[in-house]
Design an enzyme around this catalytic site. Structure first.
Site, PDB file in Angstrom:
ATOM      1  N   GLY A   8      11.798 -16.151  -6.449  1.00  0.00           N
ATOM      2  CA  GLY A   8      11.596 -15.325  -5.265  1.00  0.00           C
ATOM      3  C   GLY A   8      10.531 -15.913  -4.364  1.00  0.00           C
ATOM      4  CB  CYS A   9       9.315 -19.399  -4.021  1.00  0.00           C
ATOM      5  SG  CYS A   9      10.786 -20.294  -3.465  1.00  0.00           S
ATOM      6  N   GLY A  11      10.421 -14.998  -0.589  1.00  0.00           N
ATOM      7  CA  GLY A  11      10.259 -13.591  -0.219  1.00  0.00           C
ATOM      8  C   GLY A  11       8.823 -13.317   0.202  1.00  0.00           C
ATOM      9  CG  MET A  13       5.542  -9.157  -3.331  1.00  0.00           C
ATOM     10  SD  MET A  13       3.773  -8.871  -3.077  1.00  0.00           S
ATOM     11  CE  MET A  13       3.066  -9.868  -4.372  1.00  0.00           C
ATOM     12  CG  MET A 112       2.406  -7.481 -11.091  1.00  0.00           C
ATOM     13  SD  MET A 112       2.493  -7.536 -12.900  1.00  0.00           S
ATOM     14  CE  MET A 112       1.270  -8.791 -13.258  1.00  0.00           C
ATOM     15  CG  HIS A 142       6.808   1.757  -1.783  1.00  0.00           C
ATOM     16  ND1 HIS A 142       6.764   2.760  -2.729  1.00  0.00           N
ATOM     17  CD2 HIS A 142       6.087   0.731  -2.305  1.00  0.00           C
ATOM     18  CE1 HIS A 142       6.063   2.351  -3.773  1.00  0.00           C
ATOM     19  NE2 HIS A 142       5.646   1.126  -3.551  1.00  0.00           N
ATOM     20  CG  HIS A 143       7.955  -1.764   2.665  1.00  0.00           C
ATOM     21  ND1 HIS A 143       9.232  -2.265   2.557  1.00  0.00           N
ATOM     22  CD2 HIS A 143       7.304  -2.167   1.542  1.00  0.00           C
ATOM     23  CE1 HIS A 143       9.358  -2.949   1.432  1.00  0.00           C
ATOM     24  NE2 HIS A 143       8.206  -2.903   0.788  1.00  0.00           N
ATOM     25  CE  LYS A 146       9.789   0.338  -4.116  1.00  0.00           C
ATOM     26  NZ  LYS A 146       9.827  -1.007  -4.731  1.00  0.00           N
TER      27      LYS A 146
END
Length: 252
Positions: A8-9, A11, A13, A112, A142-143, A146
């Site tokens: 998910g690099c 994305g 996050m 996390m 949340h935004h 999501k």
């Protein structure tokens, strides 16, 4: 130096994690995995973990539930530890993580953030003291981008509370479909979606003439990225098994 494969690099996050690790001398990303293989950073990007031929000490997954199967296959075949931060996993997928954990260490948490996990500890204590006297409601915000609702964190909080209670409560999602009074043995879970809210979770204990609210608000995605990076540094060298934020917090 810890070599990290980041699923998910590309994305939101993933890019936060990549930015933080670019300034970290103790860990680096050696490969990114994403359906969008555009190379936005210095590391190469592949669509499937199996395409990577180099060495990774740990995989960090902030992607999509659909990516879990190839990730598990890669980690199992190459004996690589996995930090799984993706939310919205099915029960079957979570079971597959437990199966993988028989071979390699797996760090799995719905959230996390250190602050959120401290909130969990506090609400468990409150639930034990207030059981039978206060109604429990969980509200998460949340935004508007999501996809899953309620959030994995809200469900995690509900599960942790229920594990504390002597008599288990049922989960009730929204109330518009049933016209009746609230049952004494239930936990209400409500999702709000709007704007650019990063993440907010409130546990409300409502009793006679008094209300206790415990809230955590995340102002940026960086708090989750910091937790994921800490887990990635914690996991290599550990014995096979399931780990979560409680294991990480106990070290600090």
């Amino acid at each position: 130096m810890i070599n990290i494969m980041l699923c998910g690099c590309n994305g939101k996050m993933g890019q936060v994690i990549a930015r933080l690790l670019s300034q970290d001398d103790s860990a680096k990303i050696v490969c990114g995995v994403d359906v969008n293989t555009e190379q936005k950073n210095s590391f190469p990007v592949v669509k499937n973990p199996a395409e990577f031929t180099g060495h990774a000490d740990v995989v960090v997954d902030f992607s999509h539930p659909d990516m879990l199967a190839p990730l598990i296959s890669y980690c199992g075949a190459n004996r690589v530890p996995a930090v799984v931060c993706t939310t919205g996993l099915s029960e079957t997928q979570i079971d597959s993580l437990h199966t993988l954990a028989k071979q390699v260490p797996v760090f799995f948490s719905a959230n996390m953030s250190l602050g959120v996990n401290l909130l969990v500890s506090l609400v468990k204590k409150a639930a034990a003291v207030l059981e039978g006297k206060f109604d429990i409601e969980i509200i998460e915000k949340h935004h508007n981008q999501k996809i899953d609702a309620p959030s994995g964190t809200a469900l995690m909080i509900a599960d942790e509370i229920n594990d504390t209670l002597k008599e288990k409560d049922a989960y009730v999602y929204d109330r518009h479909s049933v016209r009746k009074k609230r049952d004494a043995h239930e936990i209400g879970i409500h999702a709000v979606r709007g704007g650019t809210i990063v993440g907010e979770h409130t546990v409300l204990f409502a009793g006679n003439d008094e209300v206790l609210e415990i809230t955590h608000k995340a102002s940026s995605k960086e708090v989750f990225a910091v937790g994921a990076i800490s887990a990635a540094k914690f996991l290599p060298g550990k014995q096979a098994g399931m780990y979560d934020m409680k294991d990480l917090i106990s070290l600090s």
